[in-house]
Design an enzyme around this catalytic site. Sequence first.
Site, PDB file in Angstrom:
ATOM      1  N   HIS A   1       0.822  -1.206   0.000  1.00  0.00           N
ATOM      2  CA  HIS A   1       0.000   0.000   0.000  1.00  0.00           C
ATOM      3  C   HIS A   1       0.859   1.261   0.000  1.00  0.00           C
ATOM      4  CE1 HIS A   1      -3.954   1.823   0.497  1.00  0.00           C
ATOM      5  NE2 HIS A   1      -3.439   2.635   1.397  1.00  0.00           N
TER       6      HIS A   1
ATOM      7  N   LYS B   1      -6.956  14.085  -7.418  1.00  0.00           N
ATOM      8  CA  LYS B   1      -6.448  12.715  -7.266  1.00  0.00           C
ATOM      9  C   LYS B   1      -7.620  11.765  -7.062  1.00  0.00           C
ATOM     10  CE  LYS B   1      -3.177   9.941  -4.568  1.00  0.00           C
ATOM     11  NZ  LYS B   1      -2.390   9.885  -3.318  1.00  0.00           N
TER      12      LYS B   1
ATOM     13  N   GLU C   1      -8.377   7.787  -5.476  1.00  0.00           N
ATOM     14  CA  GLU C   1      -7.748   6.819  -4.577  1.00  0.00           C
ATOM     15  C   GLU C   1      -8.763   5.751  -4.192  1.00  0.00           C
ATOM     16  OE1 GLU C   1      -4.241   7.962  -1.854  1.00  0.00           O
ATOM     17  OE2 GLU C   1      -6.016   8.112  -0.609  1.00  0.00           O
TER      18      GLU C   1
ATOM     19  N   HIS D   1     -10.420   2.851  -1.482  1.00  0.00           N
ATOM     20  CA  HIS D   1     -10.619   2.409  -0.099  1.00  0.00           C
ATOM     21  C   HIS D   1     -11.427   1.119  -0.153  1.00  0.00           C
ATOM     22  CE1 HIS D   1     -10.422   4.052   4.230  1.00  0.00           C
ATOM     23  NE2 HIS D   1      -9.209   3.993   3.721  1.00  0.00           N
TER      24      HIS D   1
ATOM     25  N   ASP E   1      -0.740  15.108   5.037  1.00  0.00           N
ATOM     26  CA  ASP E   1      -1.812  14.499   5.819  1.00  0.00           C
ATOM     27  C   ASP E   1      -1.367  13.128   6.306  1.00  0.00           C
ATOM     28  OD1 ASP E   1      -4.053  12.283   4.691  1.00  0.00           O
ATOM     29  OD2 ASP E   1      -2.557  12.947   3.244  1.00  0.00           O
TER      30      ASP E   1
ATOM     31  N   SER F   1      -4.173  -0.341  -6.053  1.00  0.00           N
ATOM     32  CA  SER F   1      -4.816  -1.222  -5.073  1.00  0.00           C
ATOM     33  C   SER F   1      -4.702  -2.655  -5.574  1.00  0.00           C
ATOM     34  CB  SER F   1      -6.292  -0.835  -4.886  1.00  0.00           C
ATOM     35  OG  SER F   1      -6.945  -1.783  -4.053  1.00  0.00           O
TER      36      SER F   1
END
Length: 728
Positions: A42, A84, A86, A88, A265, A531
Amino acid sequence: MDKETIKAHKISDEEYTQILEILGREPNLLELGVISAMWSEHCSYKSSKKYLNGFPTKAPWVIQGPGENAGVIDIGQGMSAVFKVESHNHPSFIEPFAGAATGVGGILRDVFTMGARVVAGLNSLKFGDIHNEKCGKHQKYLVKGVVNGISHYGNCMGVPTIGGECAFDECFNGNILVNAFALGICKSEDIFYAKAEGVGNPVIYVGSKTGRDGLGGAVMASDSFNEESKSLRPTVQIGDPFSEKLLMEACLELFKTDYIVGIQDMGAAGLTSSSFEMAGRSGSGMKLYLDKTPMRESGMTPYELMLSESQERMLICAKKGYEDKVIEIFKKWDLDAVVIGEVTNTEKMELFWHDELVGLIPIEPLSEKAPILNRPISEPKYLSEIKDYKFELKSSIQELFIQMLQNENINNKAFIYDQFDSSVQTNTIKADGKLGASVIRIKENGVSVAMAIECNSRLNYVNPKIGAALAVASAGRKVACTGAKPLAISDCLNYGNPQNPEVMWQFAQGCEGIKEACKELNTPVVSGNVSLYNETEGVSIYPSPTIVSVGVLEDANKTLKASFEKENLSVYLLGESLGEFGGSMVMKIQDKKVSGSLKELDYKAELALWDLLYKANQNSLLECANSVGIGGIAMTLAKMFAISSVGANLTSGFDDEKMIFDESASRAIVGLSKENEETFLTLTKEFGVKAYKLGVSTSQKHFKLDSIELNKAELDKLYFESFQEQIQ
């Protein structure tokens, strides 16, 4: 260090030997935890990095490419778009509401950390078979949980969710995909980067307190699922959008000052990744006094504090002497802000606990030189079995048309997008439900920014290289159909288990397709995410590279719709229909198969179509436009007229009636007034794009395409009401 502990941290024997060489000794538990997180798939991209290196990333309008929190492009008059996409995926499968919500929170932080106010969100959602007897009910639960999580977080943050896509296939029964995209706007001179430099500069922790939620999240997202995965709920982070809203406003206030050097972040691997990345990019060292970290729970250890993935947190490198001013801003917003360390020149991370040195790790080997794996690859055996399958019509064209329009992969998803606030901030021109790309107005410079998210997993299963290239082309085409010029992409590469050579072959091929398409279409990659391990009980998902294309239209008032708002408009098909049925929706619905082959993409034809749409719109020749996608011209036209107030009388002109379901690329449907036809047709010849007149929009509430006939009420019912019934 015992073997069980090493194995539990997903560290291989080769990697452990490398750790011993780097440290010159055995690691302690804290150091092992930190290294395992930084070297997880990751965080390190160790399986994928070698294939990502060749992506085109530069263009005159690209301000920041991959390597930062988000990509940045110039959108004119001193303004920039920061964006961006991403994933999850793993957390959302385990705990759909919290997983999806924190996915949104994470991507929002990636964007506003760069100094931008977030003005738009998109999402790409893939679920399993909602009709399956065994798992259909659970898939519906996942849909509702994920949508609720996204809407809760985005709506509370005051960020409009203006578009997306949602698909269903049995390949996602064991692994759903939740990909979130955010776009922000800032002045080009006010972009902030993730760096920590200047010896003695203070390192400040800001935001929410640290708890034990999300522990091991980065490592969990670097593994496949099995029966034991049900016990992973504690690794899913818990989000608080109200805290994030305060954090965003505090950061945006801070960005108006000159108090800081850099900001990052705390996402995957929490304090570990943020501190190592900031120092690593700057060639610096860092001291962290972990006992000073604001804690939500008692008895927390240095290991937990370094690896917690508690949400709504940032790490700031401030200029020495300005720490009190920084802290004052965050305190004003009722957020924690504490100096927890300082920048050094040692190139090492020194971790202290009540003044005792408890961890000492060189930074560069972890942040910049993680192991790069050369995994074996082999072409999947299934490809030779499916490539020669040919689609032939077996049922009546009218029946098939009806079946397709109400299929959950095509019908209207108001059940989903009605839960999202798409109009907050009052910049939205074109949102979900209006087909094609979504568009926002930039009040600061009068332009509009168009964005489209795209991923057809079936095409990528049939041919991973061409399928990925088609995703880039299709996302760009949707942007072009608004009248905008596609400028750049962000990618989210969702694949199965990289330990399977066939999956790695799919991934390598997908990257080649993206490289080729981005180069040929002049839309560089500016940000992205990988991912892997989207596998359950040995079954991997179809290759699913999600592409977001972003483009700019200089005059927001010229934004093209996808609906026919007037009668007597001429309806044209632009581009060649080549009989592409490999991986098509019509094959999946009629034959229950994902088979066949794909033709190479004609990039010249694709670019010619984009340029034609841009020029025709600049000359005010078009009333509407929409990209031809899944289900071919039949579904594209059906959806366009379903969202329109008029009827249609259309003839495809194809000799073979099944061609209305052909999914050839580089095509669009446009509507224009009869007085503009001659000028438009001259333009199509100039650009070398074939134009076929299909018919006209009519005042009668009726839809006719070849032998297919439905009254408008029937068409609307099939398209608008079927998903609501399917998802209950």
